[in-house]
Design a protein around this motif. Structure first.
Motif, PDB file in Angstrom:
ATOM      1  N   MET A  45       4.705  30.349  53.330  1.00 19.97           N
ATOM      2  CA  MET A  45       4.526  29.730  52.068  1.00 19.97           C
ATOM      3  C   MET A  45       5.032  28.273  52.249  1.00 19.97           C
ATOM      4  N   VAL A  46       4.076  27.530  51.523  1.00 17.94           N
ATOM      5  CA  VAL A  46       4.815  25.954  51.608  1.00 17.94           C
ATOM      6  C   VAL A  46       5.003  25.525  50.130  1.00 17.94           C
ATOM      7  N   THR A  47       5.802  24.479  50.024  1.00 21.19           N
ATOM      8  CA  THR A  47       6.366  23.799  48.641  1.00 21.19           C
ATOM      9  C   THR A  47       5.734  22.628  48.810  1.00 21.19           C
ATOM     10  N   ASN A  48       5.782  22.211  47.278  1.00 19.07           N
ATOM     11  CA  ASN A  48       5.537  20.696  47.063  1.00 19.07           C
ATOM     12  C   ASN A  48       6.706  19.900  47.504  1.00 19.07           C
ATOM     13  N   LYS A  49       7.549  20.320  47.983  1.00 12.00           N
ATOM     14  CA  LYS A  49       8.534  19.369  48.498  1.00 12.00           C
ATOM     15  C   LYS A  49       8.504  18.990  50.187  1.00 12.00           C
ATOM     16  N   GLY A  50       7.497  19.582  50.568  1.00  6.42           N
ATOM     17  CA  GLY A  50       7.155  19.432  51.906  1.00  6.42           C
ATOM     18  C   GLY A  50       7.539  20.071  53.138  1.00  6.42           C
ATOM     19  N   TYR A  51       7.773  21.276  53.065  1.00 11.02           N
ATOM     20  CA  TYR A  51       7.989  22.139  53.901  1.00 11.02           C
ATOM     21  C   TYR A  51       7.608  23.528  53.655  1.00 11.02           C
ATOM     22  N   GLY A  52       7.866  24.479  54.719  1.00 13.68           N
ATOM     23  CA  GLY A  52       7.311  25.607  54.387  1.00 13.68           C
ATOM     24  C   GLY A  52       8.271  26.561  55.157  1.00 13.68           C
ATOM     25  N   ILE A  53       8.010  27.992  54.697  1.00 11.87           N
ATOM     26  CA  ILE A  53       8.805  29.239  55.270  1.00 11.87           C
ATOM     27  C   ILE A  53       7.929  30.217  55.551  1.00 11.87           C
ATOM     28  N   VAL A  54       8.264  30.567  56.920  1.00 11.60           N
ATOM     29  CA  VAL A  54       7.512  31.794  57.745  1.00 11.60           C
ATOM     30  C   VAL A  54       8.514  32.732  57.642  1.00 11.60           C
ATOM     31  N   TRP A  55       8.217  34.268  57.319  1.00  8.52           N
ATOM     32  CA  TRP A  55       8.918  35.042  57.296  1.00  8.52           C
ATOM     33  C   TRP A  55       8.380  36.044  58.316  1.00  8.52           C
ATOM     34  N   ASP A  56       8.865  36.032  59.535  1.00 11.35           N
ATOM     35  CA  ASP A  56       8.414  36.592  60.768  1.00 11.35           C
ATOM     36  C   ASP A  56       9.072  38.082  60.983  1.00 11.35           C
ATOM     37  N   ASN A  57       8.408  39.067  60.081  1.00 15.45           N
ATOM     38  CA  ASN A  57       8.849  40.433  60.084  1.00 15.45           C
ATOM     39  C   ASN A  57       7.764  41.304  59.650  1.00 15.45           C
TER      40      ASN A  57
END
Length: 171
Positions: free
Chosen positions: A116-128
């Motif tokens: 998932m990416v955000t409008n704040k310029g970062y992303g999160i990957v949930w590696d599970n």
């Protein structure tokens, strides 16, 4: 603290109340709190992991663990991604996504990619590989105040089978 030219990451782990056993180090139902903060080079906070869990859980009779993480979420932050969702909305803020391949989803087949990416310029990957629920911004009330958080929760030691079996391809 870990730092690069693009961002810095700091971990604030609280100490154990006592020396943990080998088993408690990995599978304790109540681990000490930890916070992870990610900042831009100028010190501006991008996000902060505000909570996490790893607790015993039973799925279809199998003893396994439920894991999860929660992140701070400012009111002006929006979330995009998580693969192919057919509900017709691009911004995921305020929605709950069942992150799995679902052939029979009401609006059409969905395929989740836990990034998932955000409008704040970062992303999160949930590696599970487990069945996962993603809730970008769920508002929690605590003693009259509101707190917004984005949460990832996984509940199984293995990925569940698809919700519908596909016919075998001819050889």
């Amino acid at each position: 603290m870990f730092a690069s030219a693009a961002l810095s990451l700091s971990v604030d782990a609280k100490p154990w109340p006592k020396a943990p056993s080998q088993m408690e180090r990995y599978f304790a139902p109540s681990l000490p709190p930890v916070s992870v903060t990610i900042r831009k080079p100028d010190g501006t906070m991008l996000t902060q992991m505000t909570g996490w869990e790893m607790a015993p859980h039973t799925v279809n009779g199998e003893k396994t663990f439920r894991v999860g993480a929660s992140f701070a979420s400012p009111a002006d932050e929006h979330y995009y991604g998580l693969g192919q969702n057919q509900e017709g909305k691009l911004d995921l803020r305020g929605r709950t996504i069942d992150c799995r391949h679902n052939y029979d989803a009401p609006a059409g087949e969905t395929v989740c990619v836990p990034f998932m990416v955000t409008n704040k310029g970062y992303g999160i990957v949930w590696d599970n590989p487990s069945s996962t629920i993603v809730s970008p911004v769920c508002t929690v009330r605590r003693t009259g105040s509101r707190k917004s958080a984005s949460a990832f929760r996984s509940s199984s030691s293995r990925a569940p089978p698809p919700t519908r079996s596909m016919p075998a391809m001819p050889r």
